[in-house]
Design an enzyme around this catalytic site. Structure first.
Site, PDB file in Angstrom:
ATOM      1  N   SER A  90      -4.756   3.852  -9.329  1.00  0.00           N
ATOM      2  CA  SER A  90      -3.967   4.913  -8.722  1.00  0.00           C
ATOM      3  C   SER A  90      -2.732   4.376  -8.002  1.00  0.00           C
ATOM      4  O   SER A  90      -1.789   3.933  -8.628  1.00  0.00           O
ATOM      5  CB  SER A  90      -4.868   5.715  -7.785  1.00  0.00           C
ATOM      6  N   LYS A 115      -5.571   5.298 -13.791  1.00  0.00           N
ATOM      7  CA  LYS A 115      -5.621   6.668 -13.225  1.00  0.00           C
ATOM      8  C   LYS A 115      -4.200   7.149 -13.016  1.00  0.00           C
ATOM      9  O   LYS A 115      -3.491   6.656 -12.146  1.00  0.00           O
ATOM     10  CB  LYS A 115      -6.379   6.694 -11.905  1.00  0.00           C
ATOM     11  N   GLN A 124      -3.515  13.922  -6.731  1.00  0.00           N
ATOM     12  CA  GLN A 124      -4.276  15.016  -6.138  1.00  0.00           C
ATOM     13  C   GLN A 124      -3.613  15.525  -4.856  1.00  0.00           C
ATOM     14  O   GLN A 124      -3.091  14.731  -4.083  1.00  0.00           O
ATOM     15  CB  GLN A 124      -5.707  14.555  -5.789  1.00  0.00           C
TER      16      GLN A 124
END
Length: 475
Positions: free
Chosen positions: A301, A326, A330
């Site tokens: 991420s 990833k 979010q």
């Protein structure tokens, strides 16, 4: 409504399958409308009235909220209860309230891995391998590790009473510990001297609330000491806040450089550029000196945002293995019941507009680590003997093989060949003779692996990073 953007690997929670969008008042379930969808109210009422297994109203509602996020089919979109949301925020905060001890659950026991240096647990006298038996007089049975952690946590200044069993003393002991704030360090650093070169080594364990400030202090310190290049260690870093990634990227790259591109649900692209932060003052040398990033499959991420930017913009080299992969972002949104919705609302692309989701960021120089660096070290308290067949035996067999003691197999079955390897390891590390895997044996395995990892010469990826930078500086 508070919203925050996260670049973090999430945990897939167990979830239900009911849709609803409201929470009624506390009253009888019959004829109670909790949503604008009749079938939802119908199912809710029938469960409340006729289910042989009683379920509380709030649990049904939370199961439904989890069910909605499960239907998306995205492991990073999830519903968090109020308690889970608080724990999630704490994981990225600059400090946490607690007793300052790392815990694990092994063979049904809740064991202290290590008290944090200077923390309340260490000051009270807790030791590694202490088994927590009771919390505030309540005996522990089949609770999850999270349940036990939540029982021990509380407000700063309050007390928690722990009953522990200390195997070495073979007795139970009582401790009263006062909870306190424990700082969470996400950045560690040191100066490495190699062949007349000085290299700043900076490891980031996550991108939390205070990471940029810690990064500023760490980089200032190594540059002040004469660092001519920087090694950024992102191994095992699961991600965190976009703001922290932006601040660190801005310290390494020229102003107004696109370091990541956001893509919304409609496919619209929004470049995100580096910018000067008036609150943080970074040394300008950071933008000029050579940089190397070390990553592995645990780098995810936000870590991948930084490594991809450095790679695409040719700011430095990536050493190690391919990262996790990833590529979604979010947003965390507060809900009226105190919980939170963590929802994937965007994809993120590299500066060259590549989507690394499911693929990861590849290393420029591939270097695989020794097994002793990649194996998750365990604390095992039970004794294993010939004929046993379980995961703890398999773990020990893998470790023995890594130490060149030839157990013959790594499938978890404890046979005679494995016993002989155990006996050889015990002899080498001067443990009481025997063929069993007991607590003393497992402790020695863990200690030996930690000592191996502590030797810089054994870290192949760091070794390559150092050699690469030294060679660059000598050109």
């Amino acid at each position: 409504m508070r919203k925050s953007r996260l670049f973090l690997v999430g945990v897939l929670l167990l979830i239900g399958v009911i849709w609803l969008n409201g929470c009624g008042k506390e009253e009888a379930a019959k004829n109670e409308s909790i949503s604008k969808l009749p079938v939802v109210d119908e199912v809710f009422e029938k469960i409340q009235e006729r289910a042989v297994y009683p379920v509380k109203k709030d649990e049904l509602i939370e199961g439904a909220l989890r069910g909605m996020t499960d239907t998306i089919g995205d492991p990073y979109s999830t519903y968090l209860t109020g308690q889970e949301a608080e724990s999630h925020r704490e994981s990225l905060a600059g400090s946490r309230v607690g007793i300052g001890a790392e815990m694990t659950r092994t063979n049904g026991k809740y064991v202290i891995v290590a008290p944090i240096k200077g923390g309340p647990a260490e000051k009270a006298g807790l030791l590694p391998y202490d088994e927590i038996v009771r919390v505030n007089g309540e005996r522990l049975a089949n609770e999850t590790l999270r349940d036990v952690v939540n029982m021990i946590r509380g407000d700063k200044g309050t007390e928690v009473k722990l009953t522990i069993f200390r195997p070495e003393a073979d007795k139970h002991m009582e401790y009263t510990i006062t909870r306190d704030h424990m700082p969470v360090q996400s950045v560690s650093h040191q100066l490495i001297k190699e062949r007349d070169a000085k290299l700043g080594y900076i490891a980031l364990s996550m991108f939390g609330e205070e990471t940029a400030k810690e990064w500023q202090k760490a980089t200032s310190d190594v540059i002040k000491k004469g660092a001519q290049a920087i090694i950024i260690d992102l191994r095992g870093n699961p991600g965190g806040y976009l703001k922290a990634v932006s601040e660190i990227s801005s310290s390494l790259l020229e102003e107004d450089r696109t370091f990541v591109v956001m893509q919304d649900a409609q496919g619209n692209l929004t470049p995100v550029s580096t910018e000067k932060d008036e609150k943080l003052s970074f040394n300008e040398r950071l933008k000029q000196i050579p940089v190397v990033v070390i990553q592995d499959v645990g780098s995810a991420s936000a870590s991948e945002v930084l490594s991809a930017a450095i790679k695409d913009l040719k700011r430095g080299e990536i050493i190690g293995t391919t990262s996790f992969g990833k590529g979604t972002v979010q947003e965390t949104m507060e809900l009226s019941n105190g919980g939170e919705l963590k929802l994937s609302t965007s994809k993120w692309l590299t500066p060259k507009e590549k989507w690394i989701h499911g693929k990861g960021v590849t290393a420029d120089i591939e270097v695989k680590q020794h097994t002793l660096f990649t194996e998750h070290l365990q604390m095992v308290t039970d004794t294993m003997k010939e004929g046993h067949f379980n995961d703890q035996v398999a773990y020990a067999q893998r470790m023995l093989k890594a130490f060149d003691h030839r157990p013959g197999r790594t499938d978890g079955y404890f046979d005679r060949e494995t016993a002989e390897a155990v006996q050889a390891f015990r002899a080498e590390y001067e443990i009481k003779e025997g063929y069993d895997m007991d607590r003393e044996f497992f402790t020695a395995l863990k200690t030996a692996a930690e000592e191996y990892r502590a030797e810089r010469k054994n870290d192949k990826q760091l070794r390559m990073a150092v050699d690469f930078l030294v060679n660059e500086l000598e050109k």
